[in-house]
Design an enzyme around this catalytic site. Structure first.
Site, short mmCIF file in Angstrom:
data_model
loop_
_atom_site.label_atom_id
_atom_site.label_comp_id
_atom_site.label_asym_id
_atom_site.label_seq_id
_atom_site.Cartn_x
_atom_site.Cartn_y
_atom_site.Cartn_z
N ALA A 156 3.17 -7.11 -0.59
CA ALA A 156 2.71 -8.48 -0.75
C ALA A 156 1.42 -8.64 0.06
CB ALA A 156 3.78 -9.43 -0.23
N GLY A 192 6.46 -4.99 -1.53
CA GLY A 192 6.38 -5.57 -2.88
C GLY A 192 5.84 -4.57 -3.90
N GLU A 221 8.65 -2.57 -4.87
CA GLU A 221 9.57 -3.44 -5.61
C GLU A 221 9.10 -3.67 -7.05
OE1 GLU A 221 9.46 -6.28 -2.26
OE2 GLU A 221 11.63 -6.40 -2.53
N GLU A 264 9.02 -3.69 5.35
CA GLU A 264 8.98 -5.11 5.75
C GLU A 264 9.57 -5.34 7.13
OE1 GLU A 264 9.56 -4.00 2.77
OE2 GLU A 264 8.76 -5.34 1.24
N1 CAA Z 1 -1.67 -7.57 2.91
C1 CAA Z 1 -2.91 -7.91 3.29
N2 CAA Z 1 -3.79 -7.06 3.88
C2 CAA Z 1 -3.36 -5.81 4.10
C3 CAA Z 1 -2.06 -5.38 3.73
C4 CAA Z 1 -1.19 -6.32 3.11
N3 CAA Z 1 0.04 -5.98 2.72
N4 CAA Z 1 -1.92 -4.08 4.08
C5 CAA Z 1 -3.09 -3.72 4.64
N5 CAA Z 1 -3.95 -4.76 4.65
C6 CAA Z 1 -5.34 -4.75 5.14
C7 CAA Z 1 -5.41 -4.48 6.63
O1 CAA Z 1 -5.31 -5.68 7.37
C8 CAA Z 1 -6.80 -3.85 6.77
O2 CAA Z 1 -7.73 -4.89 6.74
P1 CAA Z 1 -9.10 -4.75 7.57
O3 CAA Z 1 -9.79 -3.55 7.03
O4 CAA Z 1 -9.79 -6.05 7.31
O5 CAA Z 1 -8.70 -4.60 9.00
C9 CAA Z 1 -6.94 -3.07 5.47
O6 CAA Z 1 -5.98 -3.62 4.55
C10 CAA Z 1 -6.65 -1.59 5.61
O7 CAA Z 1 -5.41 -1.43 6.28
P2 CAA Z 1 -5.20 -0.28 7.36
O8 CAA Z 1 -6.30 -0.28 8.34
O9 CAA Z 1 -3.81 -0.44 7.87
O10 CAA Z 1 -5.35 1.02 6.44
P3 CAA Z 1 -4.53 2.38 6.44
O11 CAA Z 1 -5.11 3.18 5.35
O12 CAA Z 1 -4.43 2.93 7.80
O13 CAA Z 1 -3.02 2.00 6.04
C11 CAA Z 1 -1.30 0.94 4.77
C12 CAA Z 1 -2.75 1.47 4.78
C13 CAA Z 1 -0.31 2.08 4.99
C14 CAA Z 1 -1.08 0.30 3.44
C15 CAA Z 1 -1.13 -0.08 5.93
O14 CAA Z 1 -2.17 -1.03 5.86
C16 CAA Z 1 0.16 -0.84 5.90
O15 CAA Z 1 1.17 -0.34 6.38
N6 CAA Z 1 0.15 -2.08 5.34
C17 CAA Z 1 1.28 -2.94 5.36
C18 CAA Z 1 2.27 -2.54 4.30
C19 CAA Z 1 3.43 -3.51 4.29
O16 CAA Z 1 3.96 -3.86 5.31
N7 CAA Z 1 3.82 -3.94 3.10
C20 CAA Z 1 4.87 -4.87 2.95
C21 CAA Z 1 4.29 -6.25 2.91
S1 CAA Z 1 5.53 -7.50 2.95
C22 CAA Z 1 6.18 -7.55 1.41
O17 CAA Z 1 5.80 -6.82 0.56
C23 CAA Z 1 7.22 -8.60 1.24
C24 CAA Z 1 7.90 -8.54 -0.06
O18 CAA Z 1 8.96 -8.00 -0.17
C25 CAA Z 1 7.33 -9.22 -1.22
#
Ligand code: CAA
Length: 690
Positions: free
Chosen positions: A66, A105, A108, A128
């Site tokens: 998400a 998500g 999912e 999450e």
């Molecule tokens: N939403 C918004 N922005 C996000 C994001 C997300 N889910 N995931 C990453 N970003 C942004 C980061 O803030 C970062 O922004 P900046 O460059 O402005 O700082 C950019 O994307 C790159 O992220 P990273 O520096 O972390 O890049 P990476 O290559 O090292 O890692 C990643 C990539 C593994 C995807 C890591 O960003 C990560 O773990 N993201 C979160 C994933 C997550 O937790 N997903 C679940 C979300 S909650 C959900 O999905 C609820 C549901 O059930 C519907």
């Protein structure tokens, strides 16, 4: 090619409709991506030429979850549930094509597709829990149906990113396709599925694995018990488990309702707010306002480490792990041998030890007895005894030995780096790299910018930190830098509290219950009370002197602040209690009963206040950097966001009022920081300083 919207296009490739998402940086499920998927599915279904549908992403990754930045705002665009229903109920097979990471998500969405293919380097997960949440788009009900409840609980409560090969073995991915050829591979797979008339597999209808676990509540009881320590204080792991229980015990739709209810509770709660803040705070810390991302980087192909003790060895391992050769210098052969042997033992004992890998890493280490061996290193990190005269001597020598352009770093935990730099002719090359022990494990790296440190050196160290898996925070030179300076504020209060009547175990218990892994006195017993204590100079003037003189030097001597049994279990000590009592009475005071509330406020609010002073003096760039330091280096519970976040959420007026009250009663150690006073006067919080 049809442009669906700014981040989505639709193509017909042979008899396969391909929906391509391109929403940098991580294709998060923003309103635009959800709309793109909804309209892309509509286009594919309306396209008579499309017999199957592929969902694929451009850029570095499949959908990574998400869009966290949208949480808390009003929902715009198509709902994720509508998108998932359109995919799952599609009369044409839908195939998710995964590269990078399919997370949250994103996974999912993939779980509502009828099939999933991935390249070998891809990873899938429901992380999450790390944001204080649970997968809120059916993931808690679908994942256990594929991988079974135990594996699902493990994945969801650890938030792991599972490699594609393992996903294939678990049935989470149906087929691996060649690296770099995802699109073609997925289209070929989709064509085959349609041509062979394979069934439209709906994960929600696959009940075998959850039914097999029904009537076995011990699965959940055992899992909770085995992980109780890891989950302590956190709400989200327990809520994730409850969802898997619902998947096992209830029909799919009822399970979904449980998931929705628990997700709602978490997302509106304080813990998830703090954990989402921590996620962005970590990423923010990498951004230095006057050192843009495109600042030159000095290539670091060889690292020198001075000191082969616990710290030097741990530091060396970071670079050896990352494929960078290290030369480690010690003064005596036996110390060098011991240092190298310890590194080898650490590798061999590691959970994931593979002999060939241990050899490869050890092959990157060279030992030396003379600093001249560091002449060709690109970066040298000094980890010798914490004394200014010794550091200066080492840096003067390094200045003469190291090649031009080499970075000269000190691992000091609080000495003045400007003073250290002053003995060199290249102060622009001098920087602090403050690792935390054990340095091969702890995530935090305080990078300390001295007066003359160049931007190239800063940028190089920030990037290098990421390469070796550290979370780096740039701080300024001041005694103790950010982390230890704030620790000092807490320690002062802890020491005063026991001189007023609180027992060490009271202070420890309150801080442990707050969420720290250990209180300051238990920590002192673990580290040894005699660190920095000199027997010959000890005159019984402090409680520590008395304890050390009695040979109560901590866990290693079976007693310290606490008494220990043979298994090192701690018990409150009547001996310590008596010593404390005598000290207080001798000082002319009477021990008083101190409430848990007072202990907490007196330990924590001075930390917030010290953080405010650090900001005022510009020794940290932003409040969230201080929080990143404390969460990753000092065990501040992430669900409480860090000292500055905590101060904001308790309310700065309350913190200030308490500091003033303590100042009136107990003196200047509680003097409020002018910044704290100003923020309160202006009705602002630390968050407003961003
Ligand atoms: N939403 C918004 N922005 C996000 C994001 C997300 N889910 N995931 C990453 N970003 C942004 C980061 O803030 C970062 O922004 P900046 O460059 O402005 O700082 C950019 O994307 C790159 O992220 P990273 O520096 O972390 O890049 P990476 O290559 O090292 O890692 C990643 C990539 C593994 C995807 C890591 O960003 C990560 O773990 N993201 C979160 C994933 C997550 O937790 N997903 C679940 C979300 S909650 C959900 O999905 C609820 C549901 O059930 C519907």
């Amino acid at each position: 090619m049809t442009e669906i919207n700014a981040v989505t296009r639709y193509d017909l490739e042979g008899d396969v409709g391909v929906i391509t998402l391109n929403s940098p940086p991580v294709n998060a499920l923003s309103a635009g991506v959800r709309d793109g998927l909804a309209n892309g599915m509509a286009a594919a279904l309306a396209d008579a030429g499309a017999k199957a549908v592929v969902i694929v992403c451009e850029g570095r990754t499949f959908i990574a979850g998400a869009d966290i930045t949208e949480f808390g705002g009003a929902q715009k665009g198509a709902s994720l549930f509508d998108v998932q229903n359109a995919i799952e109920n599609s009369p044409k097979p839908v195939i998710a094509a995964i590269h990078g990471t399919a997370l949250g998500g994103g996974l999912e969405v993939a779980l509502t597709c009828h099939y999933r293919v991935a390249v070998p380097s891809a990873r899938c997960g429901l992380p999450e829990v790390n944001l204080g949440l649970l997968p809120g788009a059916g993931g808690t009900q679908r994942l256990p149906r594929i991988v079974g409840p135990e594996k699902a609980m493990e994945m969801m409560t650890a938030g792991t990113h599972v490699p594609a090969k393992e996903c294939l073995a678990m049935g989470l991915v149906d087929e691996l396709v060649e690296e770099g050829k995802l699109r073609e591979g997925a289209v070929a797979f989709a064509h085959k599925v349609a041509a062979e008339g394979r069934p439209l597999k709906k994960v929600r209808e696959s009940n075998e694995k959850v039914e097999a676990a029904r009537g076995h509540p011990e699965i959940f009881a055992n899992f909770r018990k085995a992980n109780a320590r890891r989950f302590r204080g956190f709400l989200a792991p327990e809520y994730n488990i409850q969802c898997v229980e619902a998947a096992v015990n209830l029909p799919f739709e009822e399970g979904l309702a449980v998931e929705r209810k628990l997700f709602g509770e978490l997302i509106s709660g304080a813990q998830s707010a703090a954990q989402r803040y921590a996620f962005f705070a970590e990423r923010q810390a990498a951004k230095i306002p006057d050192v843009p991302d495109d600042t030159a980087v000095i290539p670091v192909n060889k690292v020198g480490v001075i000191g082969g003790g616990t710290m030097g060895g741990g530091i060396a391992m970071n670079f050896m792990n990352a494929g960078i050769p290290v030369t480690m210098v010690e003064v005596k052969q036996d110390a060098l041998d011991r240092g190298i042997a310890t590194i080898r033992r650490n590798y061999e004992r590691s959970r994931t030890a593979v002999p060939a890998e241990t050899e490869a890493r050890m092959g990157r280490l060279t030992g030396a007895l003379d600093l001249s061996a560091l002449a060709d290193c690109d970066l040298v990190i000094e980890a010798v005894f914490e004394r200014m005269d010794i550091k200066k001597e080492v840096f003067a020598k390094l200045d003469a030995i190291c090649k031009p352009g080499a970075i000269l770093a000190t691992n000091t935990s609080g000495l003045n780096i400007d003073e250290i730099a002053s003995v060199t002719k290249r102060p622009e090359a001098v920087i602090g790299l403050h690792f935390f022990s054990p340095a091969n494990v702890m995530k935090l790296l305080e990078i300390v910018r001295a007066d003359h440190t160049s931007k190239e050196v800063i940028n190089t160290c920030m990037k290098l930190a990421r390469k070796i898996g550290k979370i780096a925070v740039l701080v300024g030179v001041c005694p103790g830098f950010v982390g230890n300076r704030i620790l000092g504020a807490r320690q002062r209060e802890a020491n005063k509290l026991i001189m007023e009547g609180a027992m060490p175990w009271d202070v420890d218990r309150v801080l442990y219950d707050f969420g720290f892994p250990m209180g300051p006195f238990a920590m002192s017993d673990l580290a040894g009370l005699d660190i920095g204590w000199v027997k010959e100079r000890s005159k019984g003037e402090t409680i520590r002197d008395v304890l050390c003189e009695m040979d109560r030097r901590g866990q290693k001597t079976g007693a310290g602040w606490y008494d220990y049994d043979e298994n090192r279990n701690a018990k409150p000590s009547p001996v310590t209690e008596k010593i404390l009592h005598d000290f207080i009475v001798r000082s002319g005071a009477n021990p008083r009963k101190i409430s848990d509330e007072e202990i907490l406020e007196r330990c924590i609010y001075p930390m917030v206040n010290e953080g405010a002073k650090i900001l005022e003096e510009k020794k940290a760039i932003r409040p969230s950097d201080i929080d990143v330091v404390w969460e990753n280096g000092y065990g501040w519970p992430v669900y409480r966001g860090g000292p500055m976040w905590y101060g904001d959420h308790v309310g700065l007026p309350k913190v200030l009022a308490k500091m003033q009250e303590f100042q009136a009663q107990m003196g200047d150690a509680f003097t409020p920081a002018p910044l704290l006073e100003k923020l309160v006067a202006d009705g602002k919080s630390f968050a407003d300083l961003k």
